[in-house]
Write a protein that holds these residues in place. Structure first.
Motif, mmCIF file in Angstrom:
data_model
loop_
_atom_site.group_PDB
_atom_site.id
_atom_site.type_symbol
_atom_site.label_atom_id
_atom_site.label_comp_id
_atom_site.label_asym_id
_atom_site.label_seq_id
_atom_site.Cartn_x
_atom_site.Cartn_y
_atom_site.Cartn_z
ATOM 1 N N ILE A 1 8.065 13.402 2.023
ATOM 2 C CA ILE A 1 7.348 14.055 0.922
ATOM 3 C C ILE A 1 7.232 15.547 1.186
ATOM 4 N N ASP A 2 6.924 15.900 2.421
ATOM 5 C CA ASP A 2 6.774 17.308 2.792
ATOM 6 C C ASP A 2 8.081 18.079 2.629
ATOM 7 N N LYS A 3 9.209 17.407 2.872
ATOM 8 C CA LYS A 3 10.519 18.060 2.785
ATOM 9 C C LYS A 3 11.026 18.180 1.361
ATOM 10 N N HIS A 4 10.470 17.381 0.437
ATOM 11 C CA HIS A 4 10.932 17.379 -0.952
ATOM 12 C C HIS A 4 9.748 17.580 -1.908
ATOM 13 N N PRO A 5 9.046 18.678 -1.801
ATOM 14 C CA PRO A 5 7.839 18.846 -2.628
ATOM 15 C C PRO A 5 8.119 18.826 -4.128
ATOM 16 N N GLU A 6 9.340 19.216 -4.520
ATOM 17 C CA GLU A 6 9.681 19.233 -5.943
ATOM 18 C C GLU A 6 9.710 17.822 -6.545
ATOM 19 N N ARG A 7 9.899 16.820 -5.710
ATOM 20 C CA ARG A 7 9.941 15.440 -6.196
ATOM 21 C C ARG A 7 8.550 14.813 -6.288
ATOM 22 N N PHE A 8 7.564 15.436 -5.668
ATOM 23 C CA PHE A 8 6.259 14.809 -5.519
ATOM 24 C C PHE A 8 5.135 15.705 -6.051
ATOM 25 N N CYS B 1 0.844 -1.213 0.000
ATOM 26 C CA CYS B 1 0.000 0.000 0.000
ATOM 27 C C CYS B 1 0.872 1.253 0.000
ATOM 28 N N SER B 2 1.863 1.257 0.870
ATOM 29 C CA SER B 2 2.721 2.445 0.969
ATOM 30 C C SER B 2 3.507 2.670 -0.316
ATOM 31 N N ILE B 3 3.932 1.595 -0.954
ATOM 32 C CA ILE B 3 4.744 1.723 -2.171
ATOM 33 C C ILE B 3 3.930 2.290 -3.328
ATOM 34 N N HIS B 4 2.761 1.723 -3.594
ATOM 35 C CA HIS B 4 1.946 2.227 -4.703
ATOM 36 C C HIS B 4 1.500 3.664 -4.449
ATOM 37 N N ASP B 5 1.194 3.973 -3.216
ATOM 38 C CA ASP B 5 0.799 5.331 -2.826
ATOM 39 C C ASP B 5 1.950 6.313 -3.048
ATOM 40 N N PHE B 6 3.141 5.932 -2.604
ATOM 41 C CA PHE B 6 4.347 6.751 -2.726
ATOM 42 C C PHE B 6 4.715 6.952 -4.190
ATOM 43 N N GLU B 7 4.644 5.872 -4.978
ATOM 44 C CA GLU B 7 4.984 5.985 -6.404
ATOM 45 C C GLU B 7 4.027 6.904 -7.145
ATOM 46 N N LEU B 8 2.752 6.821 -6.856
ATOM 47 C CA LEU B 8 1.805 7.742 -7.496
ATOM 48 C C LEU B 8 2.155 9.180 -7.169
ATOM 49 N N ALA B 9 2.614 9.435 -5.944
ATOM 50 C CA ALA B 9 2.909 10.797 -5.509
ATOM 51 C C ALA B 9 4.075 11.412 -6.271
ATOM 52 N N PHE B 10 5.096 10.609 -6.591
ATOM 53 C CA PHE B 10 6.244 11.193 -7.292
ATOM 54 C C PHE B 10 6.239 10.906 -8.793
#
Length: 336
Positions: A160-167, A102-111
């Motif tokens: 994610i919050d610290k690297h908004p340019e990536r996400f 769950c965390s992986i697919h969620d994270f991948e969609l974000a970036f």
């Protein structure tokens, strides 16, 4: 200080594992084909007891009680993240839990704006799961978060919050939106099951620590779910097992967790799921039947098993719940 890079006889060294840019991958799920709440048509689906469940969910939130949402990764792979995010924002879910996928697919969609590779072809040459950005960024996030005693889900959200340019697609990320709305998002990891465990920089100590912190958070939520609701969508092993252990801990410590409502949603048809069955019936070994629907409610409350595709059940749950209770003002009545 112990050198974690020391090679130990009889153990495979991961340092030479080849990774590939995620840009080279074909994604089976993308931001563009995700469902949109309040716009997309709701499919026909209904089962006995569903309206009663919706009523119990609405009552629980009106009274500031917990509604815990557990799920497997196919909820996200079916493009349903926005329904969950909207329920979080409306105060209708108090806790999100999932497995590592769950965390992986969620994270991948974000970036990346896309997730879910073609496993049958990728496993043939050993490229399956070997995605540089996914493995490196998630492992970095978990290691940094664990060093600060953050849980697994919070570690990813803070990163994610610290690297908004990536996400650029973080608005469609469940764990990030949960973090922004003060809803715990916990992930319960089985080591060796997730693609980020294949990455050369994987730190299993950090993963174990962060996921352990999440389990403590999860147990806290479960301990306060008397007159609340627990929902599980498609997690046939992790979701069911983690819930049963957390419930046992809560009851062992004396928390009142007997007047609870539980519901399991999956595509498997269990027939009469309340009937007593023996070891010779394959359904006996389907964990959610025992660990979510029947055993937790044996001394009070009620449990259901609903059969249907997530693309049917979740939109219908969203529609009926938001019609009955559009939103809850959080922070006023919440029992948590």
């Amino acid at each position: 200080m112990e050198d974690k890079n020391v090679k130990i006889p009889g153990q495979l060294d991961f340092s030479n594992i080849k990774t590939y840019p995620v840009s080279q991958r074909k994604n089976l799920v993308t931001i563009d084909n995700m469902a949109v709440p309040d716009r997309d048509p709701i499919p026909d689906w209904d089962q006995e007891g569903f309206d009663e469940l919706i009523g119990r969910m609405a009552e629980a939130r009106q009274n500031g009680r917990a509604v815990i949402w557990s799920m497997g990764a196919h909820v996200i792979k079916n493009g349903l993240s926005r329904y969950i995010i909207e329920l979080i924002k409306r105060g209708l879910i108090t806790h999100i839990s999932g497995n590592g996928a769950c965390s992986i697919h969620d994270f991948e969609l974000a970036f990346n704006g896309g997730t879910s590779e073609d496993v049958p072809t990728a496993i043939e040459d050993g490229s399956f799961g070997m995605w540089e950005e996914t493995g490196r960024w998630m492992n970095e996030a978990i290691r940094q978060g664990a060093a600060k005693s953050l849980g697994y889900g919070e570690s990813l959200a803070v990163y994610i919050d610290k690297h908004p340019e990536r996400f650029p697609y973080k608005e469609d990320c469940i764990l990030y939106q949960a973090y922004k709305n003060d809803v715990p998002a916990t992930y319960h990891i089985a080591l060796g099951t997730d693609i980020i465990h294949q990455h050369p920089i994987v730190d299993f100590e950090a993963i174990g620590k962060a996921s352990g912190i999440d389990f403590h958070k999860y147990c806290y939520s479960v301990s306060r779910m008397d007159e609340g609701v627990f929902l599980n969508f498609g997690s046939a092993v992790i979701g069911a097992e983690v819930f049963l252990k957390a419930l046992s801990i809560a009851r062992n410590l004396g928390y009142p967790t007997y007047h609870i409502t539980t519901a399991n949603f999956d595509i498997i048809d269990l027939g009469d799921y309340q009937a007593k069955i023996g070891y010779d019936d394959p359904h006996y070994y389907y964990r959610p039947r025992k660990n979510i629907v029947n055993r937790p409610t044996s001394m009070g409350g009620k449990g259901w098993h609903f059969c249907g595709d997530h693309k049917q059940t979740i939109p219908n749950l969203y529609k009926r719940l938001t019609e009955k209770l559009p939103e809850v003002e959080r922070g006023v009545k919440d029992y948590l």
